[in-house]
Write a protein that holds these residues in place. Structure first.
Motif, PDB file in Angstrom:
ATOM      1  N   LYS A 119       0.957  -1.295   0.031  1.00  0.00           N
ATOM      2  CA  LYS A 119      -0.051  -0.302   0.005  1.00  0.00           C
ATOM      3  C   LYS A 119       0.950   1.308  -0.103  1.00  0.00           C
ATOM      4  O   LYS A 119       1.394   1.531   1.200  1.00  0.00           O
ATOM      5  CB  LYS A 119      -0.988  -0.068   1.055  1.00  0.00           C
ATOM      6  CG  LYS A 119      -1.942  -1.133   1.311  1.00  0.00           C
ATOM      7  CD  LYS A 119      -3.010  -0.927   0.032  1.00  0.00           C
ATOM      8  CE  LYS A 119      -3.946  -2.098   0.031  1.00  0.00           C
ATOM      9  NZ  LYS A 119      -5.004  -2.046  -1.019  1.00  0.00           N
ATOM     10  N   LYS A 120       1.023   1.956  -1.042  1.00  0.00           N
ATOM     11  CA  LYS A 120       1.778   3.074  -1.439  1.00  0.00           C
ATOM     12  C   LYS A 120       1.552   4.300  -0.350  1.00  0.00           C
ATOM     13  O   LYS A 120       2.516   4.811  -0.001  1.00  0.00           O
ATOM     14  CB  LYS A 120       1.666   3.632  -2.811  1.00  0.00           C
ATOM     15  CG  LYS A 120       2.446   2.600  -3.633  1.00  0.00           C
ATOM     16  CD  LYS A 120       2.686   3.184  -5.081  1.00  0.00           C
ATOM     17  CE  LYS A 120       3.342   1.904  -5.984  1.00  0.00           C
ATOM     18  NZ  LYS A 120       3.485   2.533  -7.434  1.00  0.00           N
ATOM     19  N   SER A 121       0.295   4.650  -0.141  1.00  0.00           N
ATOM     20  CA  SER A 121       0.052   5.847   0.699  1.00  0.00           C
ATOM     21  C   SER A 121       0.373   5.588   2.112  1.00  0.00           C
ATOM     22  O   SER A 121       0.758   6.551   2.866  1.00  0.00           O
ATOM     23  CB  SER A 121      -1.624   5.915   0.581  1.00  0.00           C
ATOM     24  OG  SER A 121      -2.322   4.863   0.995  1.00  0.00           O
ATOM     25  N   LEU A 122       0.058   4.146   2.761  1.00  0.00           N
ATOM     26  CA  LEU A 122       0.620   4.010   4.006  1.00  0.00           C
ATOM     27  C   LEU A 122       2.056   3.870   4.025  1.00  0.00           C
ATOM     28  O   LEU A 122       2.591   4.380   5.209  1.00  0.00           O
ATOM     29  CB  LEU A 122       0.047   2.654   4.316  1.00  0.00           C
ATOM     30  CG  LEU A 122      -1.473   2.700   4.575  1.00  0.00           C
ATOM     31  CD1 LEU A 122      -2.127   1.326   5.033  1.00  0.00           C
ATOM     32  CD2 LEU A 122      -1.926   3.691   5.447  1.00  0.00           C
ATOM     33  N   MET A 123       2.622   3.471   3.214  1.00  0.00           N
ATOM     34  CA  MET A 123       4.112   3.338   3.148  1.00  0.00           C
ATOM     35  C   MET A 123       4.826   4.940   2.953  1.00  0.00           C
ATOM     36  O   MET A 123       5.831   5.166   3.746  1.00  0.00           O
ATOM     37  CB  MET A 123       4.840   2.553   1.923  1.00  0.00           C
ATOM     38  CG  MET A 123       4.407   0.993   1.980  1.00  0.00           C
ATOM     39  SD  MET A 123       4.705   0.352   3.555  1.00  0.00           S
ATOM     40  CE  MET A 123       6.698  -0.152   3.216  1.00  0.00           C
ATOM     41  N   GLU A 124       4.236   5.764   2.553  1.00  0.00           N
ATOM     42  CA  GLU A 124       4.481   7.262   2.255  1.00  0.00           C
ATOM     43  C   GLU A 124       4.392   7.984   3.714  1.00  0.00           C
ATOM     44  O   GLU A 124       5.243   8.535   4.118  1.00  0.00           O
ATOM     45  CB  GLU A 124       3.769   7.986   1.178  1.00  0.00           C
ATOM     46  CG  GLU A 124       4.166   7.606  -0.243  1.00  0.00           C
ATOM     47  CD  GLU A 124       5.416   8.081  -0.429  1.00  0.00           C
ATOM     48  OE1 GLU A 124       6.102   9.018   0.216  1.00  0.00           O
ATOM     49  OE2 GLU A 124       6.134   7.357  -1.289  1.00  0.00           O
ATOM     50  N   GLU A 125       3.227   7.473   4.587  1.00  0.00           N
ATOM     51  CA  GLU A 125       3.149   8.182   5.664  1.00  0.00           C
ATOM     52  C   GLU A 125       4.213   7.550   6.595  1.00  0.00           C
ATOM     53  O   GLU A 125       4.744   8.278   7.303  1.00  0.00           O
ATOM     54  CB  GLU A 125       1.937   7.789   6.418  1.00  0.00           C
ATOM     55  CG  GLU A 125       1.381   7.996   7.768  1.00  0.00           C
ATOM     56  CD  GLU A 125       0.253   7.415   8.078  1.00  0.00           C
ATOM     57  OE1 GLU A 125       0.375   6.159   9.005  1.00  0.00           O
ATOM     58  OE2 GLU A 125      -0.837   7.884   8.079  1.00  0.00           O
ATOM     59  N   LEU A 126       4.605   6.270   6.562  1.00  0.00           N
ATOM     60  CA  LEU A 126       5.673   5.745   7.306  1.00  0.00           C
ATOM     61  C   LEU A 126       6.905   6.375   6.778  1.00  0.00           C
ATOM     62  O   LEU A 126       7.901   6.824   7.682  1.00  0.00           O
ATOM     63  CB  LEU A 126       6.098   4.389   7.176  1.00  0.00           C
ATOM     64  CG  LEU A 126       7.120   3.638   7.849  1.00  0.00           C
ATOM     65  CD1 LEU A 126       6.926   3.654   9.404  1.00  0.00           C
ATOM     66  CD2 LEU A 126       7.140   2.333   7.201  1.00  0.00           C
ATOM     67  N   ARG A 127       7.301   6.709   5.569  1.00  0.00           N
ATOM     68  CA  ARG A 127       8.501   7.601   5.176  1.00  0.00           C
ATOM     69  C   ARG A 127       8.500   8.981   6.071  1.00  0.00           C
ATOM     70  O   ARG A 127       9.617   9.364   6.147  1.00  0.00           O
ATOM     71  CB  ARG A 127       8.481   7.649   3.801  1.00  0.00           C
ATOM     72  CG  ARG A 127       9.639   8.125   3.067  1.00  0.00           C
ATOM     73  CD  ARG A 127       9.553   8.129   1.656  1.00  0.00           C
ATOM     74  NE  ARG A 127      10.121   7.040   0.860  1.00  0.00           N
ATOM     75  CZ  ARG A 127       9.168   6.246   0.574  1.00  0.00           C
ATOM     76  NH1 ARG A 127       8.100   6.718   0.175  1.00  0.00           N
ATOM     77  NH2 ARG A 127       9.598   4.990  -0.098  1.00  0.00           N
ATOM     78  N   LYS A 128       7.275   9.696   5.852  1.00  0.00           N
ATOM     79  CA  LYS A 128       7.220  10.983   6.638  1.00  0.00           C
ATOM     80  C   LYS A 128       7.605  10.889   8.148  1.00  0.00           C
ATOM     81  O   LYS A 128       8.460  11.651   8.641  1.00  0.00           O
ATOM     82  CB  LYS A 128       5.672  11.518   6.516  1.00  0.00           C
ATOM     83  CG  LYS A 128       5.650  12.661   7.258  1.00  0.00           C
ATOM     84  CD  LYS A 128       4.177  13.272   6.936  1.00  0.00           C
ATOM     85  CE  LYS A 128       3.881  14.409   7.715  1.00  0.00           C
ATOM     86  NZ  LYS A 128       2.341  14.860   7.605  1.00  0.00           N
TER      87      LYS A 128
END
Length: 418
Positions: free
Chosen positions: A193-202
């Motif tokens: 899930k790209k959106s959730l992984m982007e949140e983790l990156r933030k």
């Protein structure tokens, strides 16, 4: 039972399957042995690529040293696995506050791992703050708060649905002056899930910017029961966050313990902790050498680095059981065979005749009853005729017992001629 005895028990399915088949293969060291060994490693969830590497390395060593002894081949295989797993590594907790970011998919055991880890750190004299950055899952904060209360750790939280990055930011500022270690919980997310992984990156960017001079450990929690899927998770999460260690949970109840090897060998990520239960003390540092011994040896006692985990106190009631057993052993006399045993030495048992009463007084206890003898002769005659594949006689009181049973509607003679 100490913690590493439970690990050995948890590896029982993998070990029994692997070791028993390996011993059969070792009866003859030839070209077929290495092909079959590769298949065996794959079935133990070590993976195709890693299994091929192990087999090729072992084949080269056996050829160079001209090894024919099965135990020597097994020893070389154990050495290869230990080398792939690397040295034992512990957490880096330098700086203040040291930050531990815990990530992973849903159901892997992140929350329980945080509770157990916090308890260990508090027991070692460190002050711990936990950031409840899983604001997505219902009751996630409440569950984490229960674990923090058990571990005597402080928690920083916000209402459900808040921005997880803001929770981490607040916790970092509070921990700078009030804690030795900050543990950050995150929402469980699928690795695809790209959106959730982007949140983790933030979240990872905020930790890096706000924790200058402090160590940052990123622990990926993996469920050992997922097998090769755990390798895929590790690859995806490594692309988002700088994973510094693996926590392998549920190792006590799986037959897929071999997944540790490809994670360490392929991704070069060390396994730092293993979880073997739900109790707050059921988390321990991972030692590669003892893991390999448990995988091969059914009599492993794990004496190496885990003396502190072995209890010297007997279990409740065990001493009484031992004394009772010793007393019974002392009073029991040895059983000796006597070839001259006769019937006179056995206790006589009084025989009591059994009376059988069936409606119609068919059977009686009298052996000379003429009616009984007549009935028995009639039954015997009909049984004899039936065993000879002859149709039973139409006469006789018991002939109906031997007549065939027809199921369904019987055809009329008129229907059969149509």
């Amino acid at each position: 039972m100490n913690i590493f005895q439970r690990i050995s028990q948890g590896l029982k399915k993998t070990r029994d399957n692997f070791t028993s088949k390996l011993n059969l293969l070792l009866t003859k060291i030839d070209g077929d042995f290495f092909d079959e060994l590769e298949e065996l490693l794959i079935t133990c969830d070590i993976g195709v690529e890693t299994s091929c590497e192990i087999t090729e390395r072992l084949k080269k060593i056996v050829k160079e040293k001209a090894i024919k002894d099965p135990e020597s081949v097994k020893a070389e295989l154990k050495a290869i696995l230990c080398e792939m797993l690397g040295e034992k590594q512990t957490l880096n907790l330098s700086g203040k506050p040291a930050v531990i970011l815990v990530i992973g998919v849903n159901g892997a055991g992140k929350t329980t791992t945080i509770g157990k880890l916090a308890s260990q750190l508090v027991s070692s004299g460190k002050k711990v703050i936990v950031a409840a950055a899983d604001t997505f899952r219902a009751a996630a904060v409440e569950q984490l708060e229960i674990w923090c209360n058990r571990a005597n750790a402080e928690i920083v939280k916000r209402p459900e649905g808040s921005d997880p990055a803001s929770v981490v930011f607040d916790a970092l500022h509070k921990a700078k002056d009030n804690a030795d270690v900050l543990i950050v919980d995150t929402a469980g997310r699928l690795h695809n899930k790209k959106s959730l992984m982007e949140e983790l990156r933030k979240i990872a960017r905020i930790i890096k910017s706000q924790s200058e001079g402090s160590s940052v450990e990123t622990l990926l929690v993996l469920d050992a029961t997922t097998g090769q899927n755990a390798v895929n998770q590790a690859e995806m999460f490594s692309g988002v966050a700088d994973v510094t260690g693996i926590v392998l949970t549920k190792l006590d109840g799986t037959a897929k313990g071999g997944i540790v090897i490809p994670i360490s060998a392929k991704l070069k990520i060390p396994v730092k902790f293993i979880g073997v239960g739900e109790k707050i003390s059921d988390l321990s540092p991972f030692d590669p050498a003892d893991f390999v011994e448990a995988l091969f040896d059914t009599n492993t006692e794990f004496e190496g680095n885990y003396d502190r985990l072995q209890s010297t106190e007997p279990e409740p009631g065990s001493q009484n059981r031992i004394q009772s057993t010793e007393q019974e052993s002392a009073t029991d006399s040895p059983i000796e065979e006597d070839e001259n045993v006769t019937a006179d030495k056995f206790e006589k048992v009084e025989k009591t005749p059994i009376n059988l009463h069936i409606d119609g007084d068919i059977f009686h206890d009298s052996e000379n009853d003429p009616a009984t003898e007549e009935l028995l002769d009639e039954i015997s005659e009909e049984l004899t005729e039936n065993t000879e594949n002859k149709p039973p006689k139409k006469k006789g009181r018991f002939s109906f017992l031997f007549e065939p049973i027809n199921i369904g509607k019987k055809k009329n003679d008129s229907d059969s001629h149509e």
